[in-house]
Enzyme design. Structure first.
Site, short mmCIF file in Angstrom:
data_model
loop_
_atom_site.label_atom_id
_atom_site.label_comp_id
_atom_site.label_asym_id
_atom_site.label_seq_id
_atom_site.Cartn_x
_atom_site.Cartn_y
_atom_site.Cartn_z
N ARG A 128 0.65 -1.08 0.14
CA ARG A 128 -0.02 -0.06 0.28
C ARG A 128 0.74 1.13 0.05
NH1 ARG A 128 -4.34 -2.03 -2.32
NH2 ARG A 128 -4.83 -3.90 -1.18
N ARG B 156 0.13 4.38 0.58
CA ARG B 156 -0.24 5.53 1.54
C ARG B 156 -0.20 5.08 2.85
NH1 ARG B 156 -4.89 8.54 -1.68
NH2 ARG B 156 -3.86 8.98 -3.59
N LEU C 256 -7.65 1.12 -7.32
CA LEU C 256 -6.81 2.31 -7.55
C LEU C 256 -6.36 3.09 -6.44
CD1 LEU C 256 -8.48 3.04 -11.12
CD2 LEU C 256 -6.28 1.74 -10.66
N GLU C 257 -5.32 3.41 -6.30
CA GLU C 257 -4.76 3.97 -4.95
C GLU C 257 -4.19 5.41 -5.00
OE1 GLU C 257 -2.02 1.54 -2.59
OE2 GLU C 257 -3.51 -0.08 -2.71
N ASN C 258 -4.57 6.05 -6.49
CA ASN C 258 -4.09 7.53 -6.80
C ASN C 258 -5.30 8.14 -7.24
OD1 ASN C 258 -1.00 6.94 -6.39
ND2 ASN C 258 -1.38 5.51 -7.80
#
Length: 579
Positions: free
Chosen positions: A15, A17, A404-406
């Site tokens: 992860r 963040r 989606l982490e952005n």
């Protein structure tokens, strides 16, 4: 403590963040402080005189503006209005602060606003002579308006207006800054005129009790009012809204009007939407309660597995991850045969078929820590839908997971998922794995997307890890690694539009699987009991129970196997036995 502190991102195994606890608590204080400032009574007649900011749209470069450490420049694209916008890039210990001293009148009310895009962006005013104010937004792919207000002190003749980003984050964009209120004598721009009528109103999603709408941006608008059958339904600042509280299987007419300090525009052309039948949500013959596990298509020190090795306790197996292609929005999948010790594509496909024959679902996950898939226009939405559907046909996947982490563009991701659903059919599995910060508010792109596609959504398995501390639905701050963190944050989704059957708890399978937030499987079960039966709670106890809660998710089946399947052997049977 500085009210403008924001979460700090640090890299972890999967992860991207990590939200430090003390900093996130400060963020909670910041949100409260800004809300108080924004909620101040505003005299509309006094505030709508002139825009006292000079070079408000950066059409004259950086004239009248000063940026720290030479962090600012002007760009011609993207812009919100005119032909230029400010682009400022944080670097090292510099947060890319750009400011201007603005002349104002004493003891007067002013409204401060700006349009921002890109990385973390802050807007504030200091030296007001009363209470300094600020507001902020996390990274966004489209233009978003920040707005707050302040009153000057009895001897205040100037204030400093500033924007800045955050350390280690990407560049942010600013355009059309305004300090509307009485003319401070420094010259300014005329007060706004009534905005034009919004165009492009369309229906982006329906459920049995809600309709989601979107429309085009109107220059000069500070907000929009949505009308249902001629009556005001809601007011928003962005270009999308979800109208809730509707009856199932019923047709409604909707219009939207643009607003600013000068008034409200004429209403748009009406669109009609019909709510869905009761129930809904993708999943086909998926069990009422389900366990989801991510399967790693790579070797990172966890146990290397074939799909056939995944224990039967897992009802949904999310293959991690699809790969981005040079075409925006399009994805592909490449089995890591070498890293998986000779696992062939033919075996992989056969194992998927065997799992499906046993009643399991196997889906392809898009995103992860290194995922670079971006869906931010109609073309990339179409490419996403077509490419994911192609993977479903090639490998036999039952659906897709959005990890989606952005950031997510709610408008175009909704478009992509609806196009995919139309191709794949009603039994498509659609899951999401947002980070905790992504589901703190329904205004966030991830949350908006989930609500937009509620009628085809299977489950949202929020990641309750690598999060530090976060706000619960009761407004209190809770620390990761506790039963309260799981229940109080799940409550936000449960009370803000998602059906309980579309909510799951995502946890690491072992301490090695994440940078922080691991809890023992027994704590996962306690949280499930608290939410479904009202037992096993910590200090937070929900006002009601949610017996149809979907279940739990873990990262990953491989890390679970490395710990002797301790997670699935405890959580799996418990989920199966839920009411």
């Amino acid at each position: 403590m500085d009210p403008e502190l924001a979460p700090v991102r640090r890299p972890f195994a999967r992860r991207a963040r990590t939200w430090a606890g003390a900093v996130t608590a400060a963020l909670a204080l910041s949100v409260t402080a800004v809300g108080q400032a924004s909620g101040a009574d505003v005299d509309a007649d006094a505030i709508a005189d002139v825009n006292n900011v000079k070079n408000a749209g950066f059409e004259a470069g950086l004239n009248n503006w000063t940026c720290s450490a030479n962090s600012g420049t002007t760009v011609s694209s993207p812009v919100h209005g005119g032909t230029a916008a400010l682009k400022a890039t944080p670097s090292g210990q510099d947060n890319a602060r750009c400011s201007q001293t603005v002349k104002v009148q004493p003891d007067s009310q002013y409204r401060l606003s700006a349009w921002v895009q890109g990385g973390y962006a802050y807007l504030g005013a200091t030296g007001t002579g009363t209470t300094d104010v600020s507001t902020w937004t996390p990274d966004s792919t489209g233009w978003k308006q920040l707005t707050t207000s302040f009153r000057t002190g009895p001897s205040t003749t100037s204030v400093t207006v500033h924007t800045h980003g955050w350390y280690g984050q990407s560049a942010y964009l600013v355009d059309d800054v305004s300090v509307f209120g009485p003319d401070g004598g420094g010259g300014g721009e005329p007060e706004p005129t009534v905005p034009a009528t919004p165009a492009g109103l369309s229906v982006s999603g329906t459920t049995s009790s809600s309709v989601s709408l979107s429309w085009n941006t109107v220059p000069g608008a500070t907000g929009y009012t949505v009308y249902r059958d001629g009556t005001k339904a809601t007011a928003v600042t962005g270009t999308s809204a979800t109208v809730t509280g509707l009856a199932p299987s019923t047709s409604y007419s909707f219009q939207v009007a643009a607003t600013n300090a000068a008034g409200e525009s004429a209403r748009s052309t009406a669109v009609t939407a019909r709510t869905a039948e009761p129930g809904g949500g993708g999943g086909g013959d998926l069990p009422e309660h389900a366990v989801t596990g991510y399967w790693q298509n790579f070797d990172n020190g966890a146990t290397v597995q074939k799909i056939s090795d995944v224990p039967a306790h897992y009802d949904i197996i999310a293959v991690a991850f699809a790969d981005a292609t040079p075409t925006p929005g399009a994805v592909t999948f490449n089995l890591d045969t070498a890293g998986l010790r000779g696992y062939t594509v033919e075996q992989f496909k056969a194992d998927i078929r065997a799992k499906q024959a046993a009643g399991k679902k196997v889906i392809i996950s898009v995103g992860g820590e290194k995922g670079t898939v971006t869906v931010n226009d109609a073309a990339s939405a179409t490419a996403f839908a077509n490419s994911v559907h192609s993977l479903m046909q090639t490998y036999g996947f039952d659906g897709v997971d959005i990890d989606l982490e952005n950031g997510i563009n709610a408008t175009y991701m909704t478009q992509a998922l609806r196009a995919l659903s139309a191709k794949a059919g009603p039994d498509m599995i659609l899951t999401m794995a947002p980070q905790t910060i992504d589901m703190q508010s329904t205004s966030n792109g991830y949350f908006r997307t989930a609500l937009n596609v509620k009628d085809i959504l299977t489950v949202v398995n929020m990641q309750y890890y690598n999060s530090g501390t976060m706000l619960g639905c009761d407004g209190k701050v809770y620390a990761q690694g506790t039963v309260d963190f799981l229940t109080a944050l799940a409550c936000i989704q449960l009370e803000n539009g998602l059906d309980p059957s579309q909510v799951g708890l995502g946890l690491p399978a072992s301490p090695r699987a994440a940078g922080g937030g691991y809890v023992a499987p027994s704590v996962v079960n306690a949280a499930l009991d608290c939410l479904t039966k009202g037992t096993g709670c910590g200090s937070f106890k929900p006002a009601k129970t949610y017996p149809s809660l979907r279940g739990a998710m873990t990262w990953s089946t491989n890390w679970d196997a490395a710990s002797g399947n301790a997670w699935s052997n405890v959580v799996g049977p418990h989920v199966d036995a839920m009411p």
